[in-house]
Write a protein that holds these residues in place. Structure first.
Motif, mmCIF file in Angstrom:
data_model
loop_
_atom_site.group_PDB
_atom_site.id
_atom_site.type_symbol
_atom_site.label_atom_id
_atom_site.label_comp_id
_atom_site.label_asym_id
_atom_site.label_seq_id
_atom_site.Cartn_x
_atom_site.Cartn_y
_atom_site.Cartn_z
ATOM 1 N N ALA A 33 55.592 86.269 20.362
ATOM 2 C CA ALA A 33 56.317 85.013 20.181
ATOM 3 C C ALA A 33 57.090 84.690 21.452
ATOM 4 O O ALA A 33 57.312 85.551 22.300
ATOM 5 C CB ALA A 33 57.284 85.147 19.001
ATOM 6 N N GLY A 34 57.507 83.448 21.573
ATOM 7 C CA GLY A 34 58.443 83.102 22.630
ATOM 8 C C GLY A 34 57.856 82.481 23.872
ATOM 9 O O GLY A 34 58.491 82.471 24.918
ATOM 10 N N SER A 35 56.646 81.948 23.788
ATOM 11 C CA SER A 35 56.075 81.294 24.959
ATOM 12 C C SER A 35 55.316 80.055 24.525
ATOM 13 O O SER A 35 54.631 80.051 23.510
ATOM 14 C CB SER A 35 55.129 82.240 25.703
ATOM 15 O OG SER A 35 54.521 81.545 26.778
ATOM 16 N N SER A 36 55.432 79.023 25.337
ATOM 17 C CA SER A 36 54.669 77.810 25.045
ATOM 18 C C SER A 36 53.237 77.935 25.576
ATOM 19 O O SER A 36 52.373 77.143 25.239
ATOM 20 C CB SER A 36 55.356 76.596 25.680
ATOM 21 O OG SER A 36 55.486 76.789 27.076
ATOM 22 N N THR A 37 53.004 78.961 26.392
ATOM 23 C CA THR A 37 51.674 79.223 26.936
ATOM 24 C C THR A 37 50.872 80.026 25.917
ATOM 25 O O THR A 37 51.412 80.882 25.231
ATOM 26 C CB THR A 37 51.787 80.027 28.248
ATOM 27 O OG1 THR A 37 52.692 79.344 29.117
ATOM 28 C CG2 THR A 37 50.454 80.174 28.921
ATOM 29 N N ASP A 54 64.586 89.181 10.967
ATOM 30 C CA ASP A 54 63.557 89.101 9.922
ATOM 31 C C ASP A 54 62.326 88.327 10.412
ATOM 32 O O ASP A 54 61.527 87.864 9.612
ATOM 33 C CB ASP A 54 64.122 88.488 8.640
ATOM 34 C CG ASP A 54 64.651 87.074 8.842
ATOM 35 O OD1 ASP A 54 64.731 86.621 10.009
ATOM 36 O OD2 ASP A 54 64.984 86.411 7.843
ATOM 37 N N ILE A 55 62.179 88.229 11.745
ATOM 38 C CA ILE A 55 61.063 87.478 12.321
ATOM 39 C C ILE A 55 60.117 88.420 13.061
ATOM 40 O O ILE A 55 60.552 89.195 13.918
ATOM 41 C CB ILE A 55 61.580 86.391 13.289
ATOM 42 C CG1 ILE A 55 62.470 85.410 12.529
ATOM 43 C CG2 ILE A 55 60.419 85.673 13.967
ATOM 44 C CD1 ILE A 55 63.211 84.441 13.416
ATOM 45 N N ALA A 56 58.833 88.342 12.747
ATOM 46 C CA ALA A 56 57.815 89.129 13.454
ATOM 47 C C ALA A 56 57.623 88.508 14.830
ATOM 48 O O ALA A 56 57.177 87.364 14.942
ATOM 49 C CB ALA A 56 56.507 89.126 12.676
ATOM 50 N N ILE A 57 57.974 89.258 15.881
ATOM 51 C CA ILE A 57 57.881 88.691 17.229
ATOM 52 C C ILE A 57 56.756 89.294 18.072
ATOM 53 O O ILE A 57 56.398 88.735 19.102
ATOM 54 C CB ILE A 57 59.224 88.783 17.993
ATOM 55 C CG1 ILE A 57 59.669 90.228 18.180
ATOM 56 C CG2 ILE A 57 60.282 87.954 17.306
ATOM 57 C CD1 ILE A 57 60.862 90.390 19.111
ATOM 58 N N MET A 58 56.215 90.434 17.633
ATOM 59 C CA MET A 58 55.092 91.051 18.349
ATOM 60 C C MET A 58 54.191 91.742 17.349
ATOM 61 O O MET A 58 54.653 92.297 16.366
ATOM 62 C CB MET A 58 55.602 92.076 19.373
ATOM 63 C CG MET A 58 56.529 91.511 20.405
ATOM 64 S SD MET A 58 57.236 92.795 21.457
ATOM 65 C CE MET A 58 56.071 92.763 22.791
#
Length: 145
Positions: free
Chosen positions: A45-49, A136-140
């Motif tokens: 998560a965390g990228s617009s690319t 509580d967010i899956a980021i990877m």
């Protein structure tokens, strides 16, 4: 005599089955042995690319050595390693990490390493998908190699 041999084989089989089913659990019951080995990043998560654009040359990996209590891997460009801080389903990569310093084009390494610093828990589903969670967010998400 045949009964004695049969009983011996059954007893040996039960002992082997019980021994191999033994898991390493922590105080809160999490089986940390499922973390062992190498995992390859499949979502971040965390990228617009797009994910594939971030990691054109090499997808990041993370490896867990539970015996040595160490974590290591590759950010898609540079290698890293450090202490493994895991207790149950809580995990942290905020400690000191050693890292190589090669020039890395693009944003992939920065996205990977900054998300790794945010992780505070983990889960494994089906024995082959590792999810790192921040709050509580899956980021990877990683796939077992």
């Amino acid at each position: 005599m045949k009964k004695l041999i049969l009983i011996s084989f059954i007893a040996c089989g039960l002992l082997i089955a019980c021994h191999s089913a033994k898991k390493t659990t922590t105080a809160n019951g999490a089986d940390t042995t499922v973390l062992a080995g190498t995992w390859q990043l499949s979502y971040v998560a965390g990228s617009s690319t797009s994910f594939d654009s971030l990691y054109v040359h090499k997808k990041p990996t993370i490896s867990f050595d539970l015996t040595a209590k160490r974590v290591s891997g590759n950010s898609g460009c540079n290698s890293f390693n450090g202490p493994l801080n895991v207790s149950g389903h809580k995990i942290s990569f905020a400690g000191l990490m050693a890292m190589t310093k090669m020039f890395c084009p693009g944003d992939g390494e920065n996205v990977f390493m900054s998300n790794l610093q945010k992780v505070n828990s983990w889960s494994v589903s089906d024995g082959k998908t590792l999810t790192f969670i921040a709050g509580d967010i899956a980021i990877m998400r990683f796939e077992k190699q």
